[in-house]
Enzyme design. Structure first.
Site, PDB file in Angstrom:
ATOM      1  N   GLU A 249       0.903  -1.170   0.000  1.00 37.10           N
ATOM      2  CA  GLU A 249       0.000   0.000   0.000  1.00 37.10           C
ATOM      3  C   GLU A 249       0.934   1.210   0.000  1.00 37.10           C
ATOM      4  OE1 GLU A 249      -1.797   2.911   0.425  1.00 37.10           O
ATOM      5  OE2 GLU A 249      -2.239   2.509   2.529  1.00 37.10           O
ATOM      6  N   CYS A 283      -1.846   9.139   2.524  1.00 33.22           N
ATOM      7  CA  CYS A 283      -1.518   8.621   1.196  1.00 33.22           C
ATOM      8  C   CYS A 283      -2.599   8.964   0.174  1.00 33.22           C
ATOM      9  CB  CYS A 283      -1.254   7.129   1.240  1.00 33.22           C
ATOM     10  SG  CYS A 283      -2.609   6.190   1.905  1.00 33.22           S
TER      11      CYS A 283
HETATM   12  P1  NAD Z   1      10.596   6.911   4.184  1.00 33.12           P
HETATM   13  O1  NAD Z   1      10.417   6.497   2.770  1.00 33.12           O
HETATM   14  O2  NAD Z   1      11.957   6.917   4.773  1.00 33.12           O
HETATM   15  O3  NAD Z   1       9.712   5.988   5.152  1.00 33.12           O
HETATM   16  C1  NAD Z   1       8.352   5.686   4.912  1.00 33.12           C
HETATM   17  C2  NAD Z   1       7.960   4.536   5.849  1.00 33.12           C
HETATM   18  O4  NAD Z   1       8.659   3.357   5.466  1.00 33.12           O
HETATM   19  C3  NAD Z   1       8.364   4.767   7.315  1.00 33.12           C
HETATM   20  O5  NAD Z   1       7.343   4.232   8.120  1.00 33.12           O
HETATM   21  C4  NAD Z   1       9.670   3.990   7.475  1.00 33.12           C
HETATM   22  O6  NAD Z   1       9.876   3.516   8.796  1.00 33.12           O
HETATM   23  C5  NAD Z   1       9.464   2.844   6.541  1.00 33.12           C
HETATM   24  N1  NAD Z   1      10.698   2.327   5.947  1.00 33.12           N
HETATM   25  C6  NAD Z   1      11.666   3.048   5.351  1.00 33.12           C
HETATM   26  N2  NAD Z   1      12.630   2.232   4.862  1.00 33.12           N
HETATM   27  C7  NAD Z   1      12.252   0.972   5.171  1.00 33.12           C
HETATM   28  C8  NAD Z   1      12.797  -0.312   4.945  1.00 33.12           C
HETATM   29  N3  NAD Z   1      13.919  -0.483   4.227  1.00 33.12           N
HETATM   30  N4  NAD Z   1      12.133  -1.394   5.418  1.00 33.12           N
HETATM   31  C9  NAD Z   1      10.965  -1.270   6.083  1.00 33.12           C
HETATM   32  N5  NAD Z   1      10.389  -0.079   6.330  1.00 33.12           N
HETATM   33  C10 NAD Z   1      11.012   1.021   5.873  1.00 33.12           C
HETATM   34  O7  NAD Z   1       9.991   8.353   4.309  1.00 33.12           O
HETATM   35  P2  NAD Z   1       9.415   9.198   5.507  1.00 33.12           P
HETATM   36  O8  NAD Z   1      10.078  10.521   5.535  1.00 33.12           O
HETATM   37  O9  NAD Z   1       9.299   8.430   6.779  1.00 33.12           O
HETATM   38  O10 NAD Z   1       7.960   9.347   4.959  1.00 33.12           O
HETATM   39  C11 NAD Z   1       7.692  10.148   3.822  1.00 33.12           C
HETATM   40  C12 NAD Z   1       7.277   9.361   2.638  1.00 33.12           C
HETATM   41  O11 NAD Z   1       6.748   8.111   3.010  1.00 33.12           O
HETATM   42  C13 NAD Z   1       6.165  10.101   1.940  1.00 33.12           C
HETATM   43  O12 NAD Z   1       6.661  10.741   0.808  1.00 33.12           O
HETATM   44  C14 NAD Z   1       5.130   9.070   1.594  1.00 33.12           C
HETATM   45  O13 NAD Z   1       5.159   8.749   0.229  1.00 33.12           O
HETATM   46  C15 NAD Z   1       5.539   7.847   2.330  1.00 33.12           C
HETATM   47  N6  NAD Z   1       4.542   7.380   3.295  1.00 33.12           N
HETATM   48  C16 NAD Z   1       3.444   6.782   2.791  1.00 33.12           C
HETATM   49  C17 NAD Z   1       2.486   6.321   3.659  1.00 33.12           C
HETATM   50  C18 NAD Z   1       1.256   5.648   3.133  1.00 33.12           C
HETATM   51  O14 NAD Z   1       0.269   5.594   3.837  1.00 33.12           O
HETATM   52  N7  NAD Z   1       1.280   5.085   1.936  1.00 33.12           N
HETATM   53  C19 NAD Z   1       2.637   6.483   5.026  1.00 33.12           C
HETATM   54  C20 NAD Z   1       3.793   7.113   5.513  1.00 33.12           C
HETATM   55  C21 NAD Z   1       4.745   7.545   4.631  1.00 33.12           C
END
Ligand code: NAD
Length: 475
Positions: A249, A283
């Site tokens: 998702e 999202c």
């Molecule tokens: P990010 O890409 O670093 O992290 C997003 C999420 O993924 C966080 O919860 C993080 O803990 C997790 N994550 C990151 N790398 C991972 C890995 N290798 N394995 C497992 N989990 C991992 O970015 P951020 O600054 O935390 O969040 C911003 C971006 O994340 C946004 O641009 C958005 O697109 C996305 N996001 C999407 C949703 C959603 O509901 N689809 C929710 C939160 C964040």
């Protein structure tokens, strides 16, 4: 008192006891709320082995037994909502009323999964030979590993936990380190509801290290992730290398299309309020606004006016409608979008600069006059920034809306039945909302297409990713 933080493995809450810990910070004022223990590799292995052991009996549990536990969790969620919501506002930042709304809707998710898990059916296929019996059985896939984000800490986790447990799977869940209290509360509630040890295990730590360990393990059979597109692709490719099922998702960049014939004032007011929900860190947030030429000026004026009256502040304060961004790194992320917009000739009509002070506050921001290839028009801002552009006709706007690799949600405002039918057929999105916002109910499927993901959560589709199909033929 803030939530006690621990790992939850094999039915035991395990505190730091010498492990590395991470500070959990209130995004409204940078105060340290608590210290989160990181799982060691031994903890991860124990969580996996416990889930594997628990699967032997949990997969044979009756749907009624699973349903009873999910119902108890739904009730506990309602009973404890005020406390969990307060803690979620403390570590995530959203206004208290939004936290309460999330909790109450999550109780519905647990209840709905409790009902629906009693309706996981197989089928009988008519044989070619009358002495043959042919059955299709749907069985739980096994040990699942799940990774949930910080924006809707309770909601994103309960959907995966309820679907996995309801299907008869066991799981190891890594919650969001930035906003852990709600997921901690979920583990506590399943524990109190009598879930057998090992069925649900909760770990924290460095996300890439944990996901790498859990996905590579031969014990895990399915990977479920909610988060950004790049991370989702990385985890899906690792899962693919080990032939594991995935549900993804991921992010989107939801187009909003307002046609001339719409109730423009109503659309502008509704969209402005929806835009600042959870400070835009959603999202399915409306993120690219296309307004037809005749409606453009009125839309812009009502939308900007509504946003300029939004009360921004600490989510625990009375009357606050928008809290801070969830953590510090989101401020420079917003600034990159605004800088790019300015350099591309965009006009910043409202907001645009971080709010000075203790917390991670960024104001509601409206930007116009952007080219379609500006960063804001091509990448999800995940914050309270709204780019607004105009369009001439339906063919043009559908092409512009579909031009990105994402396909999560979309929003259309029109009073024409023909236009409504055309956009619902032609928009490349997992969800199309016409004249209202109706996604994310427990009984309706939620998920994206294209780069926005694989599979649906909620709806009768919710268990599909957690079940395997077995064909039995006997004579
Ligand atoms: P990010 O890409 O670093 O992290 C997003 C999420 O993924 C966080 O919860 C993080 O803990 C997790 N994550 C990151 N790398 C991972 C890995 N290798 N394995 C497992 N989990 C991992 O970015 P951020 O600054 O935390 O969040 C911003 C971006 O994340 C946004 O641009 C958005 O697109 C996305 N996001 C999407 C949703 C959603 O509901 N689809 C929710 C939160 C964040």
């Amino acid at each position: 008192m803030y939530q006690k933080l621990a790992l939850y493995i094999n039915g035991q809450f395990i505190e730091a006891e010498g492990r590395t810990t991470q500070e959990v910070v209130n995004p409204s004022n940078k105060e340290v709320l608590g210290h989160l223990p990181h799982a060691t590799n031994d903890d991860l292995e124990l969580a996996l082995v416990s889930a594997e052991r628990a699967f032997v009996s949990w997969k044979k549990s009756s749907p009624t037994e699973r349903s009873t536990i999910l119902r108890k969790v739904a009730q506990l969620t309602r009973d404890r909502a005020a406390l969990i919501a307060r803690n979620m506002t403390l570590d995530q930042g959203k206004p208290l009323a939004e936290s309460m709304g999330e909790l109450i809707s999550c109780a519905d998710h647990a209840d709905w999964h409790a009902e629906e898990c009693r309706r996981i059916y197989g089928r009988v296929i008519a044989p070619r030979n009358e002495n043959v019996r042919q059955f299709v059985l749907r069985e739980p896939i096994g040990v699942c590993v799940a990774f949930t984000p910080w924006n809707f800490p309770y909601n994103q986790a309960i959907r995966k936990v309820a679907a996995a447990i309801g299907a008869g799977c066991t799981l190891v869940l890594k919650g969001p380190e930035d906003s852990p209290s709600a997921v901690m509360a979920i583990a506590q509630m399943f524990h109190d509801a009598g879930l057998p040890p090992g069925v649900l295990n909760l770990v924290w730590g460095d996300p890439p290290k944990i996901s790498d360990y859990l996905i590579r393990s031969p014990i895990s059979r399915k990977v479920s992730f909610t988060g950004s597109v790049p991370v989702g692709k990385q985890l899906a490719s690792l899962a693919g290398a080990h032939m594991k099922r995935v549900s993804m998702e991921l992010g989107g960049h939801s187009p909003v299309i307002v046609f001339d014939d719409a109730d423009v004032e109503r659309a502008a007011k509704m969209l402005a309020k929806f835009k600042i929900r959870n400070a835009g860190q959603v999202c399915v947030s409306p993120t690219r606004f296309y307004v037809q030429k005749k409606a453009y000026d009125k839309f812009l004026s009502v939308f900007t006016d509504t946003l300029s009256n939004i009360k921004v502040g600490d989510g625990l304060d009375e009357g606050v409608e928008m809290g801070p961004l969830a953590h510090e790194r989101r401020i420079p992320a917003m600034e990159r979008f605004v800088d790019d917009a300015r350099s591309r000739g965009g006009k910043v009509l409202l907001g645009g600069d971080a709010v000075a002070g203790k917390g991670f506050f960024f104001p509601p921001t409206v930007i116009t006059d952007l080219p379609d290839d500006a960063m804001l028009m091509t990448q999800e801002p995940f914050g309270p920034v709204a780019p607004i552009v105009s369009f001439d006709n339906i063919d043009e706007v559908i092409a512009r809306a579909n031009s990105l690799p994402f396909g999560l949600s979309s929003y259309v405002f029109t009073n024409s039945l023909q236009i409504a039918t055309r956009v619902s057929n032609d928009l490349e999105a997992g969800m199309v909302n016409i004249n209202h916002f109706g996604s994310a109910l427990p009984e309706t499927p939620f998920g994206g297409i294209k780069d926005s993901g694989i599979g649906s959560e909620g709806g009768s589709e919710t268990f599909d990713g957690y079940l395997v199909t077995k064909f039995v033929t006997q004579i």
